[in-house]
Each structure stands twice: as C-alpha cells, then as structure tokens.
Scaffold this motif. Sequence first.
Motif, short mmCIF file in Angstrom:
data_model
loop_
_atom_site.label_atom_id
_atom_site.label_comp_id
_atom_site.label_asym_id
_atom_site.label_seq_id
_atom_site.Cartn_x
_atom_site.Cartn_y
_atom_site.Cartn_z
N ASN A 95 29.64 67.28 43.98
CA ASN A 95 30.48 66.54 43.03
C ASN A 95 31.87 67.16 42.84
OD1 ASN A 95 28.43 64.75 42.64
ND2 ASN A 95 27.75 65.60 40.68
N GLY A 96 32.35 67.87 43.85
CA GLY A 96 33.68 68.46 43.74
C GLY A 96 33.68 69.89 43.25
N GLY A 97 32.47 70.43 43.00
CA GLY A 97 32.34 71.84 42.63
C GLY A 97 33.02 72.20 41.33
N ILE A 98 33.33 73.48 41.20
CA ILE A 98 33.85 73.99 39.94
C ILE A 98 35.24 73.43 39.63
CG2 ILE A 98 34.95 76.09 40.86
CD1 ILE A 98 33.72 77.51 38.30
N ARG A 145 23.08 76.46 40.64
CA ARG A 145 22.02 75.49 40.94
C ARG A 145 21.44 74.97 39.61
NH1 ARG A 145 20.55 80.32 42.78
NH2 ARG A 145 18.98 81.54 41.65
N GLY A 146 21.00 73.74 39.65
CA GLY A 146 20.31 73.16 38.50
C GLY A 146 21.14 72.31 37.57
N ALA A 147 22.46 72.43 37.63
CA ALA A 147 23.28 71.69 36.66
C ALA A 147 23.17 70.17 36.79
CB ALA A 147 24.74 72.13 36.76
N PRO A 148 23.13 69.61 38.01
CA PRO A 148 22.97 68.14 38.09
C PRO A 148 21.68 67.65 37.44
CG PRO A 148 23.82 68.98 40.16
CD PRO A 148 23.42 70.17 39.35
N HIS A 171 20.55 61.10 29.13
CA HIS A 171 19.73 60.04 28.55
C HIS A 171 19.73 60.06 27.02
CE1 HIS A 171 17.10 59.70 32.47
NE2 HIS A 171 18.39 59.45 32.66
N VAL A 172 20.26 61.13 26.44
CA VAL A 172 20.36 61.20 24.98
C VAL A 172 21.33 60.14 24.50
CG1 VAL A 172 21.10 62.65 23.05
CG2 VAL A 172 19.77 63.65 24.92
N ASN A 173 20.96 59.43 23.44
CA ASN A 173 21.70 58.22 23.05
C ASN A 173 22.95 58.51 22.22
OD1 ASN A 173 20.06 59.01 20.91
ND2 ASN A 173 19.90 56.93 20.08
N THR A 174 23.89 59.22 22.84
CA THR A 174 25.25 59.38 22.31
C THR A 174 26.21 58.93 23.40
OG1 THR A 174 25.33 61.68 23.05
CG2 THR A 174 24.62 61.28 20.77
N LYS A 175 27.45 58.68 23.02
CA LYS A 175 28.39 58.00 23.92
C LYS A 175 28.95 58.85 25.05
CE LYS A 175 30.09 54.55 20.61
NZ LYS A 175 31.29 54.02 19.91
N SER A 176 28.92 60.16 24.93
CA SER A 176 29.59 61.00 25.92
C SER A 176 28.99 60.86 27.31
CB SER A 176 29.52 62.47 25.49
OG SER A 176 28.18 62.87 25.27
N THR A 177 29.86 60.95 28.31
CA THR A 177 29.42 60.96 29.70
C THR A 177 29.11 62.39 30.11
OG1 THR A 177 31.68 61.18 30.52
CG2 THR A 177 30.82 58.95 30.25
N VAL A 178 28.13 62.55 30.99
CA VAL A 178 27.71 63.88 31.43
C VAL A 178 27.66 63.91 32.95
CG1 VAL A 178 26.00 65.71 31.19
CG2 VAL A 178 26.21 63.99 29.39
N THR A 179 28.26 64.95 33.52
CA THR A 179 28.23 65.12 34.97
C THR A 179 27.84 66.55 35.29
OG1 THR A 179 30.05 63.54 35.17
CG2 THR A 179 29.51 64.83 37.13
N GLY A 180 26.96 66.71 36.28
CA GLY A 180 26.55 68.04 36.71
C GLY A 180 27.20 68.42 38.02
N TYR A 181 27.57 69.67 38.12
CA TYR A 181 28.27 70.16 39.31
C TYR A 181 27.61 71.43 39.83
CZ TYR A 181 32.02 67.21 37.40
OH TYR A 181 32.77 66.16 36.88
N THR A 198 37.75 64.14 24.70
CA THR A 198 37.66 65.59 24.77
C THR A 198 36.63 65.99 25.80
OG1 THR A 198 38.18 65.77 22.40
CG2 THR A 198 37.22 67.69 23.47
N LYS A 199 37.10 66.72 26.81
CA LYS A 199 36.20 67.21 27.85
C LYS A 199 35.83 68.65 27.54
CE LYS A 199 35.77 68.01 32.85
NZ LYS A 199 36.35 67.76 34.18
N VAL A 200 34.52 68.91 27.53
CA VAL A 200 34.00 70.25 27.30
C VAL A 200 33.16 70.64 28.52
CG1 VAL A 200 32.50 71.69 25.87
CG2 VAL A 200 33.98 69.97 24.81
N ALA A 201 33.40 71.84 29.04
CA ALA A 201 32.68 72.31 30.21
C ALA A 201 31.77 73.49 29.84
CB ALA A 201 33.64 72.73 31.31
N VAL A 202 30.59 73.52 30.45
CA VAL A 202 29.66 74.64 30.28
C VAL A 202 29.44 75.26 31.66
CG1 VAL A 202 27.35 75.34 29.56
CG2 VAL A 202 28.52 73.49 28.34
N LEU A 203 29.79 76.53 31.79
CA LEU A 203 29.61 77.24 33.06
C LEU A 203 28.36 78.12 32.94
CD1 LEU A 203 33.31 78.31 33.78
CD2 LEU A 203 32.14 76.14 34.30
N GLY A 204 27.33 77.73 33.68
CA GLY A 204 26.02 78.37 33.53
C GLY A 204 25.07 77.44 32.81
#
Length: 343
Positions: free
Chosen positions: A87-90, A61-64, A72-82, A27-33
């Motif tokens: 990183n390909g933007g929005i 700015r700031g998302a990456p 670094h939080v020890n749960t399995k999900s991957t996190v990417t900032g854009y 499940t991919k969840v996106a946060v805009l802002g």
Amino acid sequence: MLARQASKSVFGAVSRRAFSASASHATKVAVLGAGGGIGQPLSLLLKLNPRVTELSLFDIRGAPGVAADVSHVNTKSTVTGYEPEKNGGIEAALKGAEIVLIPAGVPRKPGMTRDDLFNTNASIVRDLAKSCADICPDAAILVIANPVNSTVPITAEVFKSKGVYNPRKLFGVTTLDVVRASRFISQLKSTDPANENIVVIGGHSGETIVPLLSQSGHSLDGQELADYIKRVQFGGDEVVQAKGGAGSATLSMAMAGARFAESLLKAAQGEKGVIEPAYVESPLFKDQGVTYFSTNVELGPNGVEKIHPIGKVTEGEQKLIDVAVGQLKGNIEKGVKFVKENP
C-alpha cells in the motif's frame, strides 16, 4: 483545576463520554507499530475518536489485518494498513499525517528494565524518526516506545540532523504515570479515580517518575507513602510479572496514549486550557544537563504552548526530584550518543 478538567474530559471513562466531541476538520493520525501489543488497542481507541477522520496503521507485519479489523467499528474514520512493501509503505502511511504515535519496539520481559531494551528499540525509533522527518516533518510526534527517557532525545537528534526539529511538537507520552498514580491513590483513599489527577513529573522509568502528592490534595506518611511512591515508579513491573513473560503494560499504555492524542487534537482544533503531562524539551533543568523533563504542559494548535513550573514541593519530594534529575541526565546523554555513533 485545568489539569484535572483535561484529564477527566477524555478517558475518565470512555463509556461515559464515548468521545462526544465531533471532528471539525480532516485529521490524519498515524500509528507506527500498529500490529503490536500497544498498537492494536491504541488503534481501536483512535478509531472510536470522531476527531480522527483518517487512521493510518503501519508495522513491519500485521498492520493491514489490524486495519481491516478496526475498520468495521461503526465510526466514520477511514482506516488503512501499511507494511514496508504494501500500500505504498511507510511513505504513504505518513504522508499528510498531523499526529504520529510511535509504540513500535519490543516489550519488556520479567527482570528486564526499560534500559535493557535500549539497543533494540533505539534502532527502531531512530529509523522511524528518519521517515517522519522526511515525510511529515510538521506532524506532532508522540513517542511511546521505551525507554522514553532516551528515545525522545534520539528522535530529536534525528530531526535536528535533517534540519526540521521543532521542540514544540515532540512529546514523550508519560500519561500512564499519572493514570497509575491517580488510580493507586483512589484505591488507598476510596475515591473516584476519574476525579483524581495526581501531578507526576520527571521521566518515564523507575526513580525518574516523581509523584507530587503534596500538590494533589492528599497526604500519606511513613511506609504507606514509600509503598505508594514505589508502586507508581515501578507499576509497570506488576504487569510484566503478572503476564509471566508474555508482555508488558499494553492496554493501559494504549489508553494513556489515546488520551494524550485526544488532548492534542482538542488543542489543535481550538480548545483552550488543555493540559497534560509530557516529556518535552524543557528549560527547568537545562542548567544541569537535563534537556528533557516531564511536567504539566499546556497544549495549543502548534503543540507546546506553555511548560508549567514544578511549584512548591516537600523536602521528601525534592529528594526524589534530585534523584530523577541525576538519572535523566544519563538517559538523555545515552540517546544523544546513540544517534551520533549510529547515524
């Protein structure tokens, strides 16, 4: 009873349950802002949720940096900032997203109402809604950016203009009003706030917020009732004033947004009887020109499964509802007009 169970199951206390459910599928969840005052703690809470397998964070700015931090939080999900040019933007941020949360926008300052924010935040939400409609039209869209009473209609009009509007998947997040109403009554009645779930209907600003104590097993009278209603309706002002112009309600709003996202994820993954308040397209007051209204909504794999009726209310509560409906009509018309005049 179902509504109370839904509210307790997630954030009655993160420390008590710590999102004990496990993710059943990607499940991919996106946060805009994601770089903002709400976006950062919201991103942290979503990182703690095992139902989220991929967390996508976007901001101008700031998302990456936020992504690197919470990764670094020890749960399995991957996190990417854009960012727009990173990183390909929005487009990359939104591609494949099942849920998109939009806390983007400027915060309130002392003396500023949610409607004062309108011109700036309306433009921001309109542009983000365009990207969502183009890139992830089937995602559930959770609007947090104020004024929600108007930004939800703005989002709907953008989706309609692109032929991809699905009223079952567009939500204005009003969960914080229930969180506040429940906490404030617990302070008056010396109860456990995790066991309170006050019904709150209407919209998400000032007098459009209507707590229905009569449906919640509590009663207050006279000035105590008037003070309680005012505190629920204008609780955000307490935070704005206490922060002295440095921000508005960010931490509590992040918690409320994460709770709603968790409920939506539970329902999407097959759990039954998941009920949360939400500002959605509703038939309840359409005959009065109020297309959107917040009541308890039963959630399912496709979003809104059932919109609960208001039910029995007191004479005083009915007067509050009448005021809310009148104000919401103008708020909604303002959002629709904005998109027509500023496509």
